[in-house]
Design a protein around this motif. Structure first.
Motif, PDB file in Angstrom:
ATOM      1  N   LYS A 195       0.818  -1.208   0.000  1.00  0.00           N
ATOM      2  CA  LYS A 195       0.000   0.000   0.000  1.00  0.00           C
ATOM      3  C   LYS A 195       0.856   1.265   0.000  1.00  0.00           C
ATOM      4  CE  LYS A 195      -3.115  -2.717   2.787  1.00  0.00           C
ATOM      5  NZ  LYS A 195      -3.561  -2.970   4.163  1.00  0.00           N
ATOM      6  N   THR A 196       2.124   1.141   0.450  1.00  0.00           N
ATOM      7  CA  THR A 196       2.989   2.316   0.484  1.00  0.00           C
ATOM      8  C   THR A 196       3.784   2.476  -0.796  1.00  0.00           C
ATOM      9  OG1 THR A 196       4.726   0.987   1.529  1.00  0.00           O
ATOM     10  CG2 THR A 196       3.219   2.185   2.978  1.00  0.00           C
ATOM     11  N   ASP A 197       3.728   1.474  -1.676  1.00  0.00           N
ATOM     12  CA  ASP A 197       4.439   1.595  -2.942  1.00  0.00           C
ATOM     13  C   ASP A 197       3.861   2.738  -3.750  1.00  0.00           C
ATOM     14  OD1 ASP A 197       4.966  -1.956  -3.515  1.00  0.00           O
ATOM     15  OD2 ASP A 197       5.983  -0.515  -2.234  1.00  0.00           O
ATOM     16  N   PRO A 198       4.710   3.523  -4.404  1.00  0.00           N
ATOM     17  CA  PRO A 198       4.167   4.614  -5.230  1.00  0.00           C
ATOM     18  C   PRO A 198       3.363   4.069  -6.384  1.00  0.00           C
ATOM     19  CG  PRO A 198       6.532   4.340  -5.615  1.00  0.00           C
ATOM     20  CD  PRO A 198       6.180   3.460  -4.459  1.00  0.00           C
ATOM     21  N   GLN A 199       2.157   4.503  -6.498  1.00  0.00           N
ATOM     22  CA  GLN A 199       1.257   4.067  -7.565  1.00  0.00           C
ATOM     23  C   GLN A 199       0.882   5.269  -8.422  1.00  0.00           C
ATOM     24  OE1 GLN A 199       0.277   0.984  -8.273  1.00  0.00           O
ATOM     25  NE2 GLN A 199       1.373   0.073  -6.546  1.00  0.00           N
ATOM     26  N   PRO A 200       0.851   5.106  -9.716  1.00  0.00           N
ATOM     27  CA  PRO A 200       0.425   6.230 -10.554  1.00  0.00           C
ATOM     28  C   PRO A 200      -1.039   6.578 -10.257  1.00  0.00           C
ATOM     29  CG  PRO A 200       0.547   4.191 -11.830  1.00  0.00           C
ATOM     30  CD  PRO A 200       1.144   3.906 -10.497  1.00  0.00           C
ATOM     31  N   LYS A 201      -1.297   7.843 -10.041  1.00  0.00           N
ATOM     32  CA  LYS A 201      -2.645   8.284  -9.721  1.00  0.00           C
ATOM     33  C   LYS A 201      -3.482   8.353 -10.994  1.00  0.00           C
ATOM     34  CE  LYS A 201      -1.448  10.897  -5.579  1.00  0.00           C
ATOM     35  NZ  LYS A 201      -1.526  12.211  -4.877  1.00  0.00           N
ATOM     36  N   THR A 202      -4.595   7.647 -10.966  1.00  0.00           N
ATOM     37  CA  THR A 202      -5.498   7.659 -12.113  1.00  0.00           C
ATOM     38  C   THR A 202      -6.837   8.246 -11.679  1.00  0.00           C
ATOM     39  OG1 THR A 202      -6.236   5.409 -11.591  1.00  0.00           O
ATOM     40  CG2 THR A 202      -4.413   5.647 -13.163  1.00  0.00           C
ATOM     41  N   VAL A 203      -7.408   9.028 -12.556  1.00  0.00           N
ATOM     42  CA  VAL A 203      -8.711   9.631 -12.283  1.00  0.00           C
ATOM     43  C   VAL A 203      -9.797   8.666 -12.736  1.00  0.00           C
ATOM     44  CG1 VAL A 203     -10.232  11.572 -12.749  1.00  0.00           C
ATOM     45  CG2 VAL A 203      -7.764  11.943 -12.560  1.00  0.00           C
ATOM     46  N   VAL A 204     -10.649   8.256 -11.803  1.00  0.00           N
ATOM     47  CA  VAL A 204     -11.732   7.326 -12.118  1.00  0.00           C
ATOM     48  C   VAL A 204     -12.985   8.126 -12.436  1.00  0.00           C
ATOM     49  CG1 VAL A 204     -13.161   5.447 -11.246  1.00  0.00           C
ATOM     50  CG2 VAL A 204     -10.739   5.554 -10.632  1.00  0.00           C
ATOM     51  N   LEU A 205     -13.512   7.925 -13.620  1.00  0.00           N
ATOM     52  CA  LEU A 205     -14.730   8.631 -14.018  1.00  0.00           C
ATOM     53  C   LEU A 205     -15.930   7.967 -13.367  1.00  0.00           C
ATOM     54  CD1 LEU A 205     -16.022  10.832 -15.791  1.00  0.00           C
ATOM     55  CD2 LEU A 205     -16.236   9.102 -17.599  1.00  0.00           C
ATOM     56  N   THR A 206     -16.680   8.724 -12.582  1.00  0.00           N
ATOM     57  CA  THR A 206     -17.856   8.210 -11.905  1.00  0.00           C
ATOM     58  C   THR A 206     -19.118   8.664 -12.627  1.00  0.00           C
ATOM     59  OG1 THR A 206     -18.018  10.128 -10.441  1.00  0.00           O
ATOM     60  CG2 THR A 206     -16.649   8.278  -9.698  1.00  0.00           C
ATOM     61  N   VAL A 207     -20.220   8.047 -12.284  1.00  0.00           N
ATOM     62  CA  VAL A 207     -21.499   8.416 -12.893  1.00  0.00           C
ATOM     63  C   VAL A 207     -21.843   9.881 -12.611  1.00  0.00           C
ATOM     64  CG1 VAL A 207     -23.987   7.982 -12.856  1.00  0.00           C
ATOM     65  CG2 VAL A 207     -22.391   6.060 -12.919  1.00  0.00           C
ATOM     66  N   PRO A 208     -21.761  10.360 -11.342  1.00  0.00           N
ATOM     67  CA  PRO A 208     -22.055  11.779 -11.110  1.00  0.00           C
ATOM     68  C   PRO A 208     -21.099  12.710 -11.852  1.00  0.00           C
ATOM     69  CG  PRO A 208     -22.098  10.555  -9.049  1.00  0.00           C
ATOM     70  CD  PRO A 208     -21.523   9.640 -10.081  1.00  0.00           C
ATOM     71  N   GLY A 209     -19.814  12.319 -11.928  1.00  0.00           N
ATOM     72  CA  GLY A 209     -18.839  13.150 -12.616  1.00  0.00           C
ATOM     73  C   GLY A 209     -19.133  13.292 -14.096  1.00  0.00           C
ATOM     74  N   ALA A 210     -19.482  12.164 -14.733  1.00  0.00           N
ATOM     75  CA  ALA A 210     -19.801  12.195 -16.164  1.00  0.00           C
ATOM     76  C   ALA A 210     -21.060  13.015 -16.424  1.00  0.00           C
ATOM     77  CB  ALA A 210     -19.964  10.773 -16.676  1.00  0.00           C
ATOM     78  N   LEU A 211     -22.063  12.840 -15.582  1.00  0.00           N
ATOM     79  CA  LEU A 211     -23.320  13.567 -15.767  1.00  0.00           C
ATOM     80  C   LEU A 211     -23.133  15.071 -15.572  1.00  0.00           C
ATOM     81  CD1 LEU A 211     -25.720  11.135 -13.862  1.00  0.00           C
ATOM     82  CD2 LEU A 211     -25.793  11.637 -16.312  1.00  0.00           C
ATOM     83  N   GLN A 212     -22.370  15.445 -14.538  1.00  0.00           N
ATOM     84  CA  GLN A 212     -22.188  16.864 -14.251  1.00  0.00           C
ATOM     85  C   GLN A 212     -21.379  17.557 -15.343  1.00  0.00           C
ATOM     86  OE1 GLN A 212     -23.735  18.252 -11.412  1.00  0.00           O
ATOM     87  NE2 GLN A 212     -23.338  20.091 -12.634  1.00  0.00           N
TER      88      GLN A 212
END
Length: 404
Positions: free
Chosen positions: A63-80
């Motif tokens: 969990k502490t390993d550096p992970q590339p941050k990805t933006v997850v598109l959600t239903v409210p986000g897409a609608l807005q």
């Protein structure tokens, strides 16, 4: 107290799609078992790497390993985004805003990649249960579909699901007969799936409510289940308080004694995030066609069985968590043995009052008149000779009914 799962536990495992040994561990945030490659196919080397990971803190090191941050598109986000950048300027902006409110209220922060056909079907079922017309639901789905197309146009790398329409999703009213449910239980090998099926029938709860169910929501003393956990605000998908059946009570007592987590439905010491795959496999073993029997069918089955036994519609609605009986009347009232019985009996009595009318039985009335004429004596008529009947013209004989 239940034994808490060891979230730092890591073990080695093999996957059929990789030649390398894998670290296998549980992620409590996603409630899923995760795999991470060791990078080696040698078992001894993999064992050495596993010991190093355990000394470093186990699964927490991942969990502490550096992970590339990805933006997850959600239903409210897409609608807005769709509304702010496009829909707010179109003629149907108000309707789009209303559709957005219902879609967001139901789905919450759901990633768009998880908008499976079954998820869409559950949304359609939910709206139909609220008494919403298929045409309105279709319009709401079209807003969702347009928002995903808009997002895809802005970012071609996105993967978006296909949003179906109501004619493809409208429920067929599938419910299980008793022998079908028995067969489903018989072919189910996993105890946690069998317990899920029993809860689905005995509580008529939605799949999400059953998977979220914790032991502190089960009151063995009063024999009731609080489907809505404490602290959770009731939403449009209301989760009611339901009483336990005797069989469910005994099954839950057994499961409670063997529990390893706080969740009622658990597997291998972990909570279950999704039941779809295991349920589909169980249905296939029971001989059901693909997609014919889904977890939501258990809810329909429970409502149908209650209606068939003459349970009042308001009580069925309360058990399902509905505010009114509108949906129950629409989909389940005809299963009641007393359905339209008074109306049928009233018409039956009226028709019985005119049952002897000759207009209702023309053939029988004609036969009775012939019998009556045959029984009455009358003057004997002289028999006509064949020669007189044929006549001299050579055409067909004139029958007695044709003569004057």
């Amino acid at each position: 107290m239940p034994r808490k799962p060891d979230y730092d536990h890591v073990e080695l495992a093999r996957r059929p799609d990789s030649p390398y040994w894998q670290y296998r561990y549980y992620d409590p945030f996603s409630r899923k078992v995760r795999f991470r490659s060791t990078g080696t196919a040698d078992q001894a080397e993999a064992q050495r790497l596993l010991r190093d990971v355990i000394r470093s803190g186990g699964a927490s090191t991942f969990k502490t390993d550096p992970q590339p941050k990805t933006v997850v598109l959600t239903v409210p986000g897409a609608l807005q985004a769709y509304y702010d950048r496009y829909a707010c300027n179109i003629a149907s902006a108000v309707q789009a805003k209303i559709a957005m409110r219902h879609l967001t209220s139901y789905h919450g922060p759901l990633p768009v990649v998880d908008l499976s056909e079954e998820c869409q079907q559950e949304y359609v079922n939910h709206r139909l249960e609220e008494g919403i017309s298929p045409k309105t639901i279709s319009r709401e789905l079209s807003v969702l579909r347009a928002s995903l197309y808009f997002a895809k146009e802005k970012d071609p790398s996105l993967t978006i699901p296909t949003i179906l329409d109501v004619p493809e999703l409208e429920p067929r009213g599938r419910w299980l007969k008793l022998e079908e449910f028995n067969k489903l239980l018989e072919k189910t090998k996993s105890p946690h799936i069998r317990l899920y099926m029993l809860l689905g029938i005995a509580t008529a709860g939605r799949p999400s409510a059953i998977l979220d169910l914790r032991w502190d929501q089960v009151d063995f003393g009063s024999r009731v289940i609080y489907l809505n956990p404490q602290g959770r605000a009731q939403t449009a998908k209301k989760r009611p308080i339901v009483r336990m059946t005797e069989i469910l009570y005994q099954a839950l007592l057994k499961a409670h004694a063997e529990r390893r987590t706080d969740y009622v439905i658990e597997y291998g010491g972990y909570a279950v995030n999704s039941i779809r795959t295991a349920f589909r496999e169980a249905a296939a073993l029971a001989g059901f066609a693909k997609g014919d029997v889904t977890p939501y069918v258990l809810r329909h089955t429970a409502a149908t069985w209650m209606a068939q036994d003459g349970v009042p519609l308001w009580e069925i609605a309360n058990y399902l968590g509905h505010k009114t009986t509108r949906m129950v009347e629409k989909y389940y009232a005809h299963f009641d043995p007393g359905y339209q019985e008074k109306a049928r009996a009233a018409l039956d009595r009226r028709l019985d009052a005119i049952a002897d009318a000759p207009q209702l039985h023309p053939r029988r009335a004609m036969g009775e008149r012939k019998e009556l004429r045959a029984a009455q004596p009358g003057p004997e008529k002289p028999m006509k000779s064949v020669q007189k009947m044929v006549g001299a013209t050579g055409i067909e004989p004139v029958t007695p009914t044709m003569s004057t």
